[in-house]
Write an enzyme that holds these catalytic residues in place. Structure first.
Site, PDB file in Angstrom:
ATOM      1  N   CYS A  16       0.826  -1.208   0.000  1.00 11.28           N
ATOM      2  CA  CYS A  16       0.000   0.000   0.000  1.00 11.28           C
ATOM      3  C   CYS A  16       0.856   1.253   0.000  1.00 11.28           C
ATOM      4  O   CYS A  16       0.611   2.190   0.769  1.00 11.28           O
ATOM      5  CB  CYS A  16      -0.917  -0.004   1.213  1.00 11.28           C
ATOM      6  SG  CYS A  16      -2.005  -1.426   1.218  1.00 11.28           S
ATOM      7  N   ASP A  17       1.894   1.257  -0.812  1.00 14.52           N
ATOM      8  CA  ASP A  17       2.720   2.452  -0.954  1.00 14.52           C
ATOM      9  C   ASP A  17       2.758   2.763  -2.440  1.00 14.52           C
ATOM     10  O   ASP A  17       3.092   1.887  -3.252  1.00 14.52           O
ATOM     11  CB  ASP A  17       4.138   2.172  -0.425  1.00 14.52           C
ATOM     12  CG  ASP A  17       4.982   3.436  -0.389  1.00 14.52           C
ATOM     13  OD1 ASP A  17       4.973   4.195  -1.387  1.00 14.52           O
ATOM     14  OD2 ASP A  17       5.659   3.669   0.621  1.00 14.52           O
TER      15      ASP A  17
END
Ligand SMILES: *Cc1c(COP(=O)(O)O)cnc(C)c1O
Length: 377
Positions: free
Chosen positions: A325-326
């Site tokens: 989730c980056d």
């Protein structure tokens, strides 16, 4: 390169999740190719490229020396069977207490690129051998290492004179032309600089003995690369040209070139989607990305060969991204990557040339993902 042994391993073991498989036969072949192409140079394997104990043990048994960047790497090399005399502490940035620990372990060869580091070594490892790293321009390297390490040659002269004054053995000069160096003649100007440092010091009665020519030897990704033999020939010609018949001891420190092509990462397609109905490129999300070990895709510097079982189908350019989730976890977007139009969620992909600089770059548990598993076969 996915060898038959790696194929067989994956077919029979069917490991779950992304993993690296390293074929030691390829590492052995690479070692012999370096040995054969540069017979007069001592090989110091750059441990950071892949410090797996099996890799270190194999290289130690073949007679390799080791370039270490920390006390932990020194301990791993010792554990693998190397003696302290076969290990250099090649990081120019060391804590004084780590220098002392290395010295206590018997290490006697240290890199420096500043007066300040020389002072630390003179206190923590009195009398040790030091070599000074000079800057190179990194021109032609796909993963340059310039600027952060080394000093200009004139300063190297001063640093080595200072080391001599502080009772150390001023032993030589080092440089690194930049990693994944695809030009065989890239060593020439650095060797000319090294020779100038030798001459300046000789005038002051200090006789250097060694040139550490670093790593930089490439591994094959998508494009063909020159052979180890081509590098050996070019480097020897430069040594002759600059040092005449007084060629000093030389060291090479291959990392990527020793292990890169020995490893393959097995990964899986988690999602294929578009950002809008008229989005030109599909987004292919794998279960490995920048934080799972593929950090060298930073700025899309290293472009790995990615194989699927559908490679004979029509191909279309895709964005490839990792699972975390980056939003930085995108592998290839500026330069889209061709993948088969038939590629499907759940498909396995093989990412080749991943034996170097992957496991150690993978995060411990970002988003709860395990660090990259490695099988050394
Ligand atoms: C990283 C490193 C190497 C290995 O470089 P490769 O390009 O992987 O061969 C060699 N020497 C030093 C000092 C390094 O830092």
């Amino acid at each position: 390169m996915t060898t038959q042994r790696i194929r067989d391993f994956l077919a029979t073991r069917r490991p779950d999740g992304p993993c690296l498989v390293v074929d030691l036969d390829v590492v052995r072949d690479n070692f012999h190719a370096f040995r054969h192409s540069m017979p007069d140079s001592a090989i110091y394997y750059a441990v950071k490229a892949n410090p797996a104990p099996e890799v270190l043990r194999l290289l130690a048994s073949l007679g390799s020396n080791f370039d270490c960047a920390s006390v932990a790497e020194i301990e791993m090399a010792l554990e693998a069977g190397a003696t302290a005399a076969r290990i250099s502490f090649g990081n120019t940035i060391k804590k004084e207490r780590d220098i002392a620990r290395a010295h206590a372990l018997g290490i006697n060869l240290f890199a420096v690129d500043s007066h300040e580091e020389v002072e630390k070594i003179s206190r923590a490892a009195p009398g040790a051998r030091v070599f000074c790293r000079v800057l190179t321009d990194g021109e032609g390297a796909e993963w340059p290492l310039s600027r952060k390490f080394g000093c200009v040659p004139q300063m190297a002269v001063d640093v080595l004179v200072y080391a001599h004054q502080l009772g150390l053995e001023s032993y030589g000069v080092s440089f690194h032309v930049g990693s994944q160096m695809t030009k065989v003649d890239a060593w020439d100007s650095a060797l000319a600089d090294a020779k100038r440092v030798f001459v300046s010091l000789a005038k002051q009665g200090i006789h250097l003995q060694m040139v550490n020519m670093g790593g930089g030897f490439p591994t094959k990704y998508l494009r063909d690369i020159p052979s180890a033999e081509a590098y050996g020939k070019a480097i020897f010609a430069s040594l002759r040209a600059h040092f005449g018949n007084q060629i000093p001891h030389t060291i090479i420190e291959p990392g990527r070139g020793m292990v890169g092509n020995a490893g393959v990462i097995k990964a899986e397609v988690v999602l294929i989607s578009k950002k809008s109905d008229n989005d030109a490129a599909r987004w292919v999300f794998l279960d490995i990305g920048k934080f799972g070990g593929l950090a060298e895709t930073m700025d899309e510097a290293i472009r790995y060969p990615i194989r699927t079982e559908r490679d004979s189908d029509e191909m279309e350019p895709c964005v490839i991204a990792g699972p975390t989730c980056d939003s930085a976890d995108v592998l290839y977007e500026k330069n889209l990557y061709p993948l088969p139009v038939t590629l499907t969620i759940g498909d396995e992909v093989l990412i080749e040339g991943t034996g170097a600089y992957t496991t150690t770059y993978s995060a411990v548990a970002f988003n709860g993902f395990d660090p990259l598993k490695a099988y050394i076969i």
